[in-house]
Design an enzyme around this catalytic site. Structure first.
Site, PDB file in Angstrom:
ATOM      1  N   GLU A 202     -74.005 -16.565  -7.835  1.00  0.00           N
ATOM      2  CA  GLU A 202     -75.144 -17.109  -7.643  1.00  0.00           C
ATOM      3  C   GLU A 202     -75.042 -18.496  -6.250  1.00  0.00           C
ATOM      4  O   GLU A 202     -74.890 -19.634  -5.547  1.00  0.00           O
ATOM      5  CB  GLU A 202     -75.739 -15.986  -6.428  1.00  0.00           C
ATOM      6  CG  GLU A 202     -77.111 -16.328  -6.565  1.00  0.00           C
ATOM      7  CD  GLU A 202     -77.527 -16.066  -7.990  1.00  0.00           C
ATOM      8  OE1 GLU A 202     -76.622 -15.764  -8.994  1.00  0.00           O
ATOM      9  OE2 GLU A 202     -78.868 -16.603  -8.137  1.00  0.00           O
TER      10      GLU A 202
ATOM     11  N   CYS B 275     -78.839 -11.221 -13.268  1.00  0.00           N
ATOM     12  CA  CYS B 275     -80.225 -11.126 -13.789  1.00  0.00           C
ATOM     13  C   CYS B 275     -80.832 -10.719 -14.057  1.00  0.00           C
ATOM     14  O   CYS B 275     -80.890 -10.073 -15.111  1.00  0.00           O
ATOM     15  CB  CYS B 275     -80.890 -12.801 -12.747  1.00  0.00           C
ATOM     16  SG  CYS B 275     -82.582 -13.398 -13.866  1.00  0.00           S
TER      17      CYS B 275
ATOM     18  N   HIS C 178     -76.804 -16.977 -13.165  1.00  0.00           N
ATOM     19  CA  HIS C 178     -76.836 -17.370 -11.938  1.00  0.00           C
ATOM     20  C   HIS C 178     -75.793 -16.734 -11.727  1.00  0.00           C
ATOM     21  O   HIS C 178     -75.255 -18.783 -10.754  1.00  0.00           O
ATOM     22  CB  HIS C 178     -77.627 -17.514 -11.106  1.00  0.00           C
ATOM     23  CG  HIS C 178     -79.039 -16.884 -12.075  1.00  0.00           C
ATOM     24  ND1 HIS C 178     -79.737 -15.644 -10.537  1.00  0.00           N
ATOM     25  CD2 HIS C 178     -79.571 -16.648 -12.258  1.00  0.00           C
ATOM     26  CE1 HIS C 178     -80.907 -15.725 -10.945  1.00  0.00           C
ATOM     27  NE2 HIS C 178     -81.177 -15.790 -11.848  1.00  0.00           N
TER      28      HIS C 178
END
Ligand code: MN
Length: 247
Positions: free
Chosen positions: A214, A109, A212
């Site tokens: 994660e 990001c 993202h």
């Protein structure tokens, strides 16, 4: 096999005046076989330099908007909050750790926006007000749900890694690459033309994604992404180890 130690750039909470972390960054590294190390938030080169020497790779996390001064623009009213300390620290980490020492770097990001800015590209300071798009790039929670598709560009390292032509990705950003830095290659783009993944072909592993992973660690593409990064860091750790033994 030695596990690589990977520096993770901390997040900064303006309100609490405190560093913080999204667990998924650490879990992604750990599940892929690496040792995540949360870095201090500092611009002191005497602190950062030994850490750069010691670590085998760097994860550039999400967070504040990159300061427009990094890509030579005035800050527009639509630009979000910036974090001067992170800008300075990460520029040093990226140039000294990734570029000068050739260590692997993964940007997520803010990370893709940061790499592009440091390498001479520019950003949209705010997608909704600065360009036309039929896509929502800033989704509402839950963030592990896909928000839009990206086309994985043919014959790119990402296409070899995921073995697919499209990926459904989450999207939580209001800025994006405007002009791509000359040394970066696009690896994925959204339907509105937004560049969502890049790599630096002349480097062993400088990769960055706009989405993202994660937040979506159970997805195959996220697992592969963290695994590819950690594998490169492992290789780096082994090269250093063999050098030490040889000396
Ligand atoms: Mn997006």
């Amino acid at each position: 096999m030695q596990k690589p130690m990977i520096g993770v750039v901390p997040l900064w909470d303006d309100e609490k005046q405190s560093i913080w972390m999204v667990p998924g960054y650490l879990e992604g590294i750990e599940h892929a076989g690496g040792i995540p190390v949360i870095l201090p938030l500092t611009t002191c080169e005497q602190v950062l330099s030994p850490l750069i020497e010691m670590l085998d790779g760097f994860l550039f996390t999400g967070g504040h908007d990159v300061s427009p001064s990094l890509y030579g623009e005035e800050m527009a009213a639509v630009c979000g909050a910036t974090c001067a300390e992170r800008d300075t620290m990460e520029t040093y980490l990226f140039i000294e750790g990734a570029l000068r020492r050739g260590k692997p770097a993964l940007g997520i990001c803010r990370g893709i926006q940061l790499f592009n800015s440091i390498l001479g590209g520019t950003l949209y300071q705010d997608i909704p007000s600065q360009r036309e798009s039929m896509l929502t790039h800033k989704q509402l929670p839950p963030y592990d749900m896909p928000a839009h598709m990206v086309e994985v560009l043919h014959e790119t390292p990402l296409s070899w890694l995921v073995g697919r032509k499209t990926l459904a990705v989450n999207s939580y950003h209001h800025q994006a690459i405007k002009t791509l830095a000359p040394s970066l290659m696009p690896m994925a783009q959204a339907e509105d033309g937004t560049i969502e993944a890049v790599c630096m072909p002349e480097h062993r592993f400088v990769w960055a994604v706009q989405w993202h992973p994660e937040f979506s660690l159970e997805q195959d593409a996220s697992i592969r992404l963290f695994s590819a990064f950690v594998a490169q860091c492992t290789k780096h750790a082994e090269i250093c180890q063999s050098r030490t033994v040889a000396v």
